[in-house]
Design a protein around this motif. Structure first.
Motif, PDB file in Angstrom:
ATOM      1  N   PRO A 160       0.806  -1.228   0.000  1.00  0.00           N
ATOM      2  CA  PRO A 160       0.000   0.000   0.000  1.00  0.00           C
ATOM      3  C   PRO A 160       0.834   1.270   0.000  1.00  0.00           C
ATOM      4  CG  PRO A 160       0.133  -0.862   2.213  1.00  0.00           C
ATOM      5  CD  PRO A 160       0.882  -1.840   1.342  1.00  0.00           C
ATOM      6  N   GLY A 161       1.767   1.372  -0.935  1.00  0.00           N
ATOM      7  CA  GLY A 161       2.628   2.546  -1.003  1.00  0.00           C
ATOM      8  C   GLY A 161       2.677   3.095  -2.407  1.00  0.00           C
ATOM      9  N   THR A 162       3.546   4.070  -2.629  1.00  0.00           N
ATOM     10  CA  THR A 162       3.742   4.659  -3.944  1.00  0.00           C
ATOM     11  C   THR A 162       5.062   4.195  -4.535  1.00  0.00           C
ATOM     12  OG1 THR A 162       4.831   6.592  -2.978  1.00  0.00           O
ATOM     13  CG2 THR A 162       2.432   6.741  -3.347  1.00  0.00           C
ATOM     14  N   VAL A 163       5.233   4.474  -5.820  1.00  0.00           N
ATOM     15  CA  VAL A 163       6.463   4.089  -6.515  1.00  0.00           C
ATOM     16  C   VAL A 163       7.683   4.721  -5.846  1.00  0.00           C
ATOM     17  CG1 VAL A 163       7.743   4.362  -8.677  1.00  0.00           C
ATOM     18  CG2 VAL A 163       5.345   3.642  -8.717  1.00  0.00           C
ATOM     19  N   GLY A 164       7.577   6.004  -5.495  1.00  0.00           N
ATOM     20  CA  GLY A 164       8.724   6.683  -4.893  1.00  0.00           C
ATOM     21  C   GLY A 164       9.155   6.054  -3.587  1.00  0.00           C
ATOM     22  N   GLY A 165       8.190   5.818  -2.699  1.00  0.00           N
ATOM     23  CA  GLY A 165       8.514   5.191  -1.426  1.00  0.00           C
ATOM     24  C   GLY A 165       9.018   3.782  -1.606  1.00  0.00           C
ATOM     25  N   ALA A 166       8.457   3.067  -2.592  1.00  0.00           N
ATOM     26  CA  ALA A 166       8.875   1.691  -2.836  1.00  0.00           C
ATOM     27  C   ALA A 166      10.321   1.616  -3.297  1.00  0.00           C
ATOM     28  CB  ALA A 166       7.959   1.061  -3.880  1.00  0.00           C
ATOM     29  N   VAL A 167      10.723   2.569  -4.147  1.00  0.00           N
ATOM     30  CA  VAL A 167      12.123   2.593  -4.586  1.00  0.00           C
ATOM     31  C   VAL A 167      13.033   2.873  -3.402  1.00  0.00           C
ATOM     32  CG1 VAL A 167      13.815   3.845  -5.975  1.00  0.00           C
ATOM     33  CG2 VAL A 167      11.598   3.226  -6.964  1.00  0.00           C
ATOM     34  N   ARG A 168      12.657   3.850  -2.585  1.00  0.00           N
ATOM     35  CA  ARG A 168      13.525   4.237  -1.473  1.00  0.00           C
ATOM     36  C   ARG A 168      13.770   3.085  -0.507  1.00  0.00           C
ATOM     37  NH1 ARG A 168      16.110   7.977   0.944  1.00  0.00           N
ATOM     38  NH2 ARG A 168      15.665   9.547  -0.636  1.00  0.00           N
ATOM     39  N   MET A 169      12.777   2.239  -0.266  1.00  0.00           N
ATOM     40  CA  MET A 169      12.968   1.155   0.700  1.00  0.00           C
ATOM     41  C   MET A 169      13.066  -0.211   0.024  1.00  0.00           C
ATOM     42  SD  MET A 169       9.262   0.517   2.532  1.00  0.00           S
ATOM     43  CE  MET A 169       9.910  -0.955   3.328  1.00  0.00           C
ATOM     44  N   ASN A 170      13.183  -0.228  -1.319  1.00  0.00           N
ATOM     45  CA  ASN A 170      13.195  -1.497  -2.049  1.00  0.00           C
ATOM     46  C   ASN A 170      12.060  -2.387  -1.549  1.00  0.00           C
ATOM     47  OD1 ASN A 170      13.993  -3.470  -3.883  1.00  0.00           O
ATOM     48  ND2 ASN A 170      15.498  -4.375  -2.492  1.00  0.00           N
ATOM     49  N   ALA A 171      10.864  -1.848  -1.631  1.00  0.00           N
ATOM     50  CA  ALA A 171       9.689  -2.551  -1.134  1.00  0.00           C
ATOM     51  C   ALA A 171       9.466  -3.848  -1.904  1.00  0.00           C
ATOM     52  CB  ALA A 171       8.460  -1.654  -1.255  1.00  0.00           C
TER      53      ALA A 171
END
Length: 313
Positions: free
Chosen positions: A135-146
């Motif tokens: 349940p996140g966005t692309v930007g946050g996912a990149v930052r934490m390698n979701a």
């Protein structure tokens, strides 16, 4: 930490508005921008719609010696009850978009991952069905390698476009420079992800759509989707499951104030009305202590703590 100003007479708010940086909300509560639904206000909340908004906010932060905070969908943020003394930035619709060309997709940083998963499936691209469960966005996912369900951002990322708040410059980093490891990246703290390019493999649309349906069904059955939560609280230690360890020490259902370890999934913390960030932080620390005392493993929190919450994870 300085007090959070909430008045429209705040010179910082006036400067932001005169700079034309998009919507500016003084003293805006950040709780509603997080999936835990706890936390205090920011001095100002800016909804940026273009890269120039980001560089203008960066100038104001530098001129007034204020910290900045980037908020996506807030699915891994724990914001202190006292709030944030600087400027919080959220990316508006100007930073959304899914542009597909062959086996590559250019994704806007504000695009929700579940939307990305569906769009890629509809385009006949496979491998990213896992994203429907984050349940996140692309930007946050990149930052934490979701990641979830056996997949993660590093499986697909080719390059990422950044705006650096300290310098106001735009940079493009290849995936090799991002330092992506399990739920971690080496992106600098002033780097705002504005878009990312993913590469995927062609796949049968119906097969990928069925994978998405199965992940959605699994989440409804196993995760507390009907209560405020921040997703998985702890990273899995090597060779084990954080949820299993938490359940083994009898912490399912454990409460601190309005925060509770979910009885549905032990690696989730849910909140009820009246919960505070201090409640959540205290519960995280209590769970870590219990697991460490029994198993000798200190669970690492995936939650990003913003400000002083009283009990540090």
């Amino acid at each position: 930490m300085t007090a959070v100003a909430s008045s429209d007479g705040d010179p910082v708010v006036a400067t932001l508005r005169s700079a034309g940086v998009g919507e500016v909300a003084p003293g805006s509560s950040l709780a509603a921008l997080t999936t835990l639904r706890v936390g205090g206000p920011a001095r100002a909340l800016v909804t940026a719609e273009r890269e120039a908004d980001l560089t203008a906010v960066a100038d104001v932060c530098r001129d007034h010696d204020l910290p900045w905070l980037i908020v996506g969908r807030g699915s891994n943020l724990l914001i202190a009850d006292a709030g944030w003394p600087g400027i919080a930035i959220t990316l508006g619709r100007g930073f959304r978009g899914v542009d597909i060309d062959g086996d590559q997709a250019r994704l806007g940083a504000a695009e929700p991952l579940p939307t990305v998963a569906v769009r890629l499936a509809d385009a006949g691209l496979g491998g990213a069905a896992w994203a429907v469960g984050v349940p996140g966005t692309v930007g946050g996912a990149v930052r934490m390698n979701a990641g979830a369900h056996g997949g993660e951002v590093s499986d697909h990322l080719v390059e990422v476009d950044l705006v650096r708040l300290r310098t106001g410059t735009r940079e493009t980093w290849p995936v090799e420079a991002c330092g992506l490891t399990y739920r971690h990246s080496d992106l600098p703290d002033d780097a705002v992800v504005v878009s990312a390019e993913w590469r995927l493999a062609p796949a049968d649309r119906d097969t990928v759509r069925e994978q998405i349906r199965e992940i959605r069904d699994w989440r409804r059955e196993h995760q507390p989707l009907n209560r405020p939560n921040c997703g998985s609280v702890f990273a899995n230690p090597p060779g084990d499951s954080a949820g299993r360890l938490i359940e083994d020490v009898g912490a399912k259902g454990l409460r601190v104030g309005g925060a509770e370890v979910s009885t549905k999934h032990a690696n989730f913390i849910v909140t009820s009305s009246g919960a505070t960030a201090a409640d959540v932080a205290g519960l995280i620390a209590t769970v870590q202590d219990r697991v460490e005392s029994t198993h000798g493993i200190r669970l690492r929190a995936e939650v990003v703590v913003v400000g002083a919450v009283g009990a540090a994870p």
